[in-house]
Scaffold this active site. Sequence first.
Site, PDB file in Angstrom:
ATOM      1  N   LYS A   1      21.738  11.371  28.344  1.00 24.15           N
ATOM      2  CA  LYS A   1      22.296  11.111  27.013  1.00 24.15           C
ATOM      3  C   LYS A   1      23.387  10.037  27.067  1.00 24.15           C
ATOM      4  O   LYS A   1      23.412   9.156  26.225  1.00 24.15           O
ATOM      5  CB  LYS A   1      23.006  12.337  26.403  1.00 24.15           C
ATOM      6  CG  LYS A   1      22.324  13.629  26.415  1.00 24.15           C
ATOM      7  CD  LYS A   1      23.154  14.661  25.682  1.00 24.15           C
ATOM      8  CE  LYS A   1      24.318  15.230  26.483  1.00 24.15           C
ATOM      9  NZ  LYS A   1      23.986  15.927  27.726  1.00 24.15           N
TER      10      LYS A   1
ATOM     11  N   ARG B   1      24.436  12.515  41.086  1.00 24.63           N
ATOM     12  CA  ARG B   1      25.086  11.577  40.140  1.00 24.63           C
ATOM     13  C   ARG B   1      26.431  11.080  40.660  1.00 24.63           C
ATOM     14  O   ARG B   1      27.233  11.838  41.174  1.00 24.63           O
ATOM     15  CB  ARG B   1      25.284  12.303  38.803  1.00 24.63           C
ATOM     16  CG  ARG B   1      26.099  11.519  37.803  1.00 24.63           C
ATOM     17  CD  ARG B   1      25.848  11.947  36.385  1.00 24.63           C
ATOM     18  NE  ARG B   1      26.275  13.298  36.093  1.00 24.63           N
ATOM     19  CZ  ARG B   1      26.052  13.901  34.910  1.00 24.63           C
ATOM     20  NH1 ARG B   1      25.403  13.253  33.949  1.00 24.63           N
ATOM     21  NH2 ARG B   1      26.458  15.125  34.702  1.00 24.63           N
TER      22      ARG B   1
ATOM     23  N   ARG C   1      31.477  13.912  39.533  1.00 19.50           N
ATOM     24  CA  ARG C   1      32.202  14.696  38.535  1.00 19.50           C
ATOM     25  C   ARG C   1      32.548  16.063  39.113  1.00 19.50           C
ATOM     26  O   ARG C   1      31.752  16.635  39.864  1.00 19.50           O
ATOM     27  CB  ARG C   1      31.326  14.877  37.278  1.00 19.50           C
ATOM     28  CG  ARG C   1      31.343  13.682  36.381  1.00 19.50           C
ATOM     29  CD  ARG C   1      30.366  13.766  35.247  1.00 19.50           C
ATOM     30  NE  ARG C   1      30.339  15.037  34.517  1.00 19.50           N
ATOM     31  CZ  ARG C   1      29.768  15.196  33.320  1.00 19.50           C
ATOM     32  NH1 ARG C   1      29.214  14.152  32.712  1.00 19.50           N
ATOM     33  NH2 ARG C   1      29.755  16.358  32.730  1.00 19.50           N
TER      34      ARG C   1
ATOM     35  N   ARG D   1      27.107  20.715  20.087  1.00 18.37           N
ATOM     36  CA  ARG D   1      26.560  21.501  21.194  1.00 18.37           C
ATOM     37  C   ARG D   1      26.314  22.939  20.777  1.00 18.37           C
ATOM     38  O   ARG D   1      25.827  23.731  21.585  1.00 18.37           O
ATOM     39  CB  ARG D   1      27.540  21.481  22.362  1.00 18.37           C
ATOM     40  CG  ARG D   1      27.145  20.515  23.473  1.00 18.37           C
ATOM     41  CD  ARG D   1      28.170  20.671  24.553  1.00 18.37           C
ATOM     42  NE  ARG D   1      27.770  20.251  25.855  1.00 18.37           N
ATOM     43  CZ  ARG D   1      28.016  19.050  26.386  1.00 18.37           C
ATOM     44  NH1 ARG D   1      28.586  18.123  25.685  1.00 18.37           N
ATOM     45  NH2 ARG D   1      27.660  18.793  27.630  1.00 18.37           N
TER      46      ARG D   1
ATOM     47  N   ARG E   1      25.963  25.306  33.517  1.00 18.56           N
ATOM     48  CA  ARG E   1      25.831  24.393  32.361  1.00 18.56           C
ATOM     49  C   ARG E   1      24.419  24.446  31.789  1.00 18.56           C
ATOM     50  O   ARG E   1      24.226  24.361  30.580  1.00 18.56           O
ATOM     51  CB  ARG E   1      26.198  22.968  32.772  1.00 18.56           C
ATOM     52  CG  ARG E   1      27.705  22.793  32.924  1.00 18.56           C
ATOM     53  CD  ARG E   1      28.056  21.652  33.843  1.00 18.56           C
ATOM     54  NE  ARG E   1      27.726  20.363  33.321  1.00 18.56           N
ATOM     55  CZ  ARG E   1      27.514  19.280  34.080  1.00 18.56           C
ATOM     56  NH1 ARG E   1      27.593  19.359  35.397  1.00 18.56           N
ATOM     57  NH2 ARG E   1      27.218  18.147  33.534  1.00 18.56           N
TER      58      ARG E   1
HETATM   59  P1  AMP Z   1      29.475  16.208  29.081  1.00 19.48           P
HETATM   60  O1  AMP Z   1      30.173  15.022  29.672  1.00 19.48           O
HETATM   61  O2  AMP Z   1      28.910  15.930  27.722  1.00 19.48           O
HETATM   62  O3  AMP Z   1      28.464  16.795  30.030  1.00 19.48           O
HETATM   63  O4  AMP Z   1      30.601  17.328  28.860  1.00 19.48           O
HETATM   64  C1  AMP Z   1      31.327  17.870  29.957  1.00 19.48           C
HETATM   65  C2  AMP Z   1      31.950  19.189  29.537  1.00 19.48           C
HETATM   66  O5  AMP Z   1      32.858  18.993  28.451  1.00 19.48           O
HETATM   67  C3  AMP Z   1      30.966  20.242  29.021  1.00 19.48           C
HETATM   68  O6  AMP Z   1      30.335  20.956  30.065  1.00 19.48           O
HETATM   69  C4  AMP Z   1      31.898  21.124  28.179  1.00 19.48           C
HETATM   70  O7  AMP Z   1      32.692  21.960  28.978  1.00 19.48           O
HETATM   71  C5  AMP Z   1      32.821  20.091  27.544  1.00 19.48           C
HETATM   72  N1  AMP Z   1      32.274  19.588  26.248  1.00 19.48           N
HETATM   73  C6  AMP Z   1      31.838  18.329  25.950  1.00 19.48           C
HETATM   74  N2  AMP Z   1      31.406  18.248  24.685  1.00 19.48           N
HETATM   75  C7  AMP Z   1      31.560  19.480  24.162  1.00 19.48           C
HETATM   76  C8  AMP Z   1      31.263  20.061  22.895  1.00 19.48           C
HETATM   77  N3  AMP Z   1      30.702  19.344  21.898  1.00 19.48           N
HETATM   78  N4  AMP Z   1      31.541  21.380  22.711  1.00 19.48           N
HETATM   79  C9  AMP Z   1      32.113  22.115  23.685  1.00 19.48           C
HETATM   80  N5  AMP Z   1      32.392  21.643  24.896  1.00 19.48           N
HETATM   81  C10 AMP Z   1      32.126  20.336  25.161  1.00 19.48           C
END
Ligand code: AMP
Length: 232
Positions: free
Chosen positions: A15, A129, A159, A90, A170
Site C-alpha cells: 500500500k 523489508r 521497522r 483500518r 498484525r
Molecule cells: P502501517 O505503517 O500502516 O503498517 O502502520 C503501522 C502501525 O501504526 C499499525 O500496525 C498500527 O499500530 C498503527 N496504525 C497506523 N494506521 C492506523 C490506523 N488507521 N488505525 C489504528 N492504528 C494505526
Amino acid sequence: MSLNVIMMGPPGAGKGTQALLFAEKCGLPKISTGDILREAVSEGTSLGLKAKAVIDSGELVDDVTMIGIVRERLLKADVAAGFVLDGFPRTVSQAKALDGIVEELKKDSLIVVAIEVPDEDLLRRMTTRRVCQGCGRNADPVEAKLLSCPKCGGDFSQRTDDNIQVIKERLKVYARDTAPLLDYYNGRQTFCLIDGTQSPGRVSEMLLEAIKAVSRADSAVRTEPGQRIERE
Ligand code: AMP
C-alpha cells in the site's frame, strides 16, 4: 473534480509503495497514518509516546485518536485537488467517520483500492523489508542488499514492528478489524480490487487503470461494482 483515494490491503501488501507512486504521478499528497505515528514516535511527542507500545505490539491505535489525526489533516489546503490515504481507515468505525468527514467537507466520492496478496507472500515481504530512514521509501529487492539508500544516502533499517511475532499479530488484527471493511466498501461504484502479487511496476499500472475506470464510471457510465483487475 478532486481525486480522493484510499489505499487498502493487509500489512506488507505494498500500500505504502503504491500510494507513493500514485500520489507522485498525480501530484497529490500521500497521507500515511503509519508514517504520521512513526514521526510522532521519533519526535517523542505525547502521541508518539502513546503510539509506540501499540505499534510494537501489532495492535491498533484507538479510533478516536486516529480519526482526529486524519480529520485535522484533511482540513489542510493541500488536499483540495485530492489525496491518497495509506493505512486509514483500518476499522469500520474509522471508515464511517471518514464518510462523515467527506460529507462534512463536501469532498468528492472516495475511490477505494484494495490490494490483495496471500499471507505467505506478506510474511516473506515483511521479514525482508528494509526502509530508508532518510526518505521513508521501502528498498526494492536489489537495494535491500545495500546499507544505505542510493536515492538520498539515508540508512536502510528494519521497522521495529517487522519481526515475526508482531507480523503475525498484525495479520490477525487485519483479519479481525480491517478485512470487514472490504464488505463495507464492496457495493460501491468506486471500489476496486487489485492483484498485488505482481511486480510493483505492474501493480502500479493496474492500479492506475482501475482508478481511471472507476472514476469514469462514478462520474458517468454505471458499471459493475467491485470491479476486479485480474492477473495477466
Ligand atoms: P502501517 O505503517 O500502516 O503498517 O502502520 C503501522 C502501525 O501504526 C499499525 O500496525 C498500527 O499500530 C498503527 N496504525 C497506523 N494506521 C492506523 C490506523 N488507521 N488505525 C489504528 N492504528 C494505526
